[in-house]
Design a protein around this motif. Structure first.
Motif, short mmCIF file in Angstrom:
data_model
loop_
_atom_site.label_atom_id
_atom_site.label_comp_id
_atom_site.label_asym_id
_atom_site.label_seq_id
_atom_site.Cartn_x
_atom_site.Cartn_y
_atom_site.Cartn_z
N ARG A 136 28.32 -14.54 -20.29
CA ARG A 136 26.77 -14.62 -20.25
C ARG A 136 26.20 -13.05 -20.77
O ARG A 136 25.10 -13.28 -21.51
N VAL A 137 26.75 -12.16 -20.35
CA VAL A 137 26.02 -10.81 -20.81
C VAL A 137 26.32 -10.53 -22.08
O VAL A 137 25.25 -10.30 -22.80
N ALA A 138 27.38 -10.87 -22.59
CA ALA A 138 27.65 -10.66 -24.04
C ALA A 138 26.99 -11.45 -24.84
O ALA A 138 26.40 -11.24 -26.07
N CYS A 139 26.72 -12.85 -24.34
CA CYS A 139 25.68 -13.84 -25.30
C CYS A 139 24.31 -13.65 -25.09
O CYS A 139 23.46 -13.83 -26.09
N LEU A 140 23.68 -13.18 -24.02
CA LEU A 140 22.20 -13.11 -23.62
C LEU A 140 21.70 -11.81 -23.76
O LEU A 140 20.45 -11.65 -23.70
N THR A 141 22.57 -10.56 -24.03
CA THR A 141 21.95 -9.46 -24.10
C THR A 141 22.52 -8.81 -25.04
O THR A 141 23.29 -9.21 -26.01
N ASP A 142 21.76 -7.48 -25.53
CA ASP A 142 22.18 -6.78 -26.67
C ASP A 142 22.95 -5.53 -26.28
O ASP A 142 23.26 -4.70 -26.94
N TRP A 143 23.47 -5.77 -25.05
CA TRP A 143 24.55 -4.74 -24.19
C TRP A 143 25.74 -4.46 -25.31
O TRP A 143 26.08 -5.51 -25.73
N ALA B 215 28.43 -23.48 -22.78
CA ALA B 215 27.83 -24.26 -23.55
C ALA B 215 26.46 -24.49 -23.15
O ALA B 215 25.65 -25.04 -23.92
N GLU B 216 25.89 -24.37 -21.92
CA GLU B 216 24.46 -24.62 -21.33
C GLU B 216 23.86 -23.50 -22.03
O GLU B 216 22.74 -23.87 -22.22
N TYR B 217 24.12 -22.36 -22.37
CA TYR B 217 23.53 -21.04 -22.85
C TYR B 217 23.39 -20.81 -24.22
O TYR B 217 22.90 -19.86 -24.64
N ALA B 218 24.76 -21.15 -24.59
CA ALA B 218 25.29 -20.62 -25.92
C ALA B 218 26.05 -21.77 -26.61
O ALA B 218 27.40 -21.50 -27.06
N PRO B 219 25.58 -22.95 -26.74
CA PRO B 219 26.14 -23.79 -27.54
C PRO B 219 26.73 -23.63 -28.69
O PRO B 219 27.99 -24.20 -29.15
N GLU B 220 26.02 -23.17 -29.42
CA GLU B 220 26.66 -22.63 -30.94
C GLU B 220 27.87 -21.97 -30.87
O GLU B 220 28.89 -21.97 -31.57
N LEU B 221 28.15 -21.03 -29.67
CA LEU B 221 29.28 -19.98 -29.91
C LEU B 221 30.36 -20.89 -29.45
O LEU B 221 31.46 -20.80 -29.89
N VAL B 222 30.29 -21.73 -28.31
CA VAL B 222 31.15 -22.75 -27.93
C VAL B 222 31.58 -23.61 -29.12
O VAL B 222 32.92 -23.98 -29.41
N GLU B 223 30.71 -24.23 -29.84
CA GLU B 223 31.02 -25.04 -31.04
C GLU B 223 31.87 -24.43 -31.94
O GLU B 223 32.77 -24.89 -32.38
N GLU B 224 31.45 -23.12 -32.24
CA GLU B 224 32.11 -22.43 -33.20
C GLU B 224 33.39 -21.78 -32.96
O GLU B 224 34.61 -21.82 -33.71
N CYS B 225 33.71 -21.34 -31.67
CA CYS B 225 34.85 -20.70 -31.22
C CYS B 225 35.90 -21.38 -30.20
O CYS B 225 36.59 -21.01 -29.75
N GLY B 226 35.01 -22.43 -29.47
CA GLY B 226 35.80 -23.03 -28.50
C GLY B 226 37.10 -23.51 -28.65
O GLY B 226 37.99 -23.27 -27.76
N ALA B 227 37.18 -24.32 -29.73
CA ALA B 227 38.60 -24.73 -29.92
C ALA B 227 39.67 -23.50 -30.10
O ALA B 227 40.64 -23.64 -29.47
N LEU B 228 39.41 -22.71 -30.95
CA LEU B 228 40.23 -21.63 -31.05
C LEU B 228 40.64 -20.97 -29.95
O LEU B 228 41.69 -20.55 -29.49
N ALA B 229 39.48 -20.65 -29.00
CA ALA B 229 39.70 -20.09 -27.68
C ALA B 229 40.61 -20.55 -26.78
O ALA B 229 41.27 -20.23 -26.25
N LYS B 230 40.52 -22.04 -26.77
CA LYS B 230 41.32 -23.04 -25.91
C LYS B 230 42.87 -22.86 -26.39
O LYS B 230 43.45 -22.84 -25.46
N ARG B 231 42.92 -22.96 -27.81
CA ARG B 231 44.29 -22.67 -28.16
C ARG B 231 44.90 -21.41 -27.81
O ARG B 231 46.19 -21.15 -27.29
N TYR B 232 44.02 -20.29 -27.67
CA TYR B 232 44.66 -18.99 -27.45
C TYR B 232 45.04 -18.91 -25.89
O TYR B 232 45.89 -18.49 -25.79
N SER B 233 43.85 -19.38 -25.19
CA SER B 233 44.23 -19.37 -23.69
C SER B 233 45.47 -20.31 -23.22
O SER B 233 46.05 -19.76 -22.48
#
Length: 82
Positions: A2-9, A47-65
């Motif tokens: 959440r911090v990575a998606c919603l802040t500029d930290w 996916a509730e607050y960053a659906p674009e990120l999950v759409e773009e990277c979710g499948a790859l991240a699931k395979r990696y995990s």
């Protein structure tokens, strides 16, 4: 996430481990099924607050995990020859 998606930290890691791998035998890392279920829950929440990120990277991240979990399970099933 959440911090990575919603802040500029700017986030950074540590060069070495701060603790031993498993500090609690009942912890999340002790159960691959609980660990993967927890990971999937995090993806659903993301996916509730960053659906674009999950759409773009979710499948790859699931395979990696999944691959990481499979490697852990394989390593545990190899008998110690020492």
């Amino acid at each position: 996430m959440r911090v990575a998606c919603l802040t500029d930290w700017e986030l950074d890691g540590f060069p070495e481990a701060l603790t031993c791998y498993r500090v609690n035998a009942e912890g999340l890392s002790a159960s691959f099924y609980r660990q993967f279920d927890s990971w999937m829950e995090m993806v659903e929440k993301t996916a509730e607050y960053a659906p674009e990120l999950v759409e773009e990277c979710g499948a790859l991240a699931k395979r990696y995990s999944s691959g990481h979990t499979t490697a852990d399970i394989s390593a545990m099933s190899i008998p110690d020859c020492a």
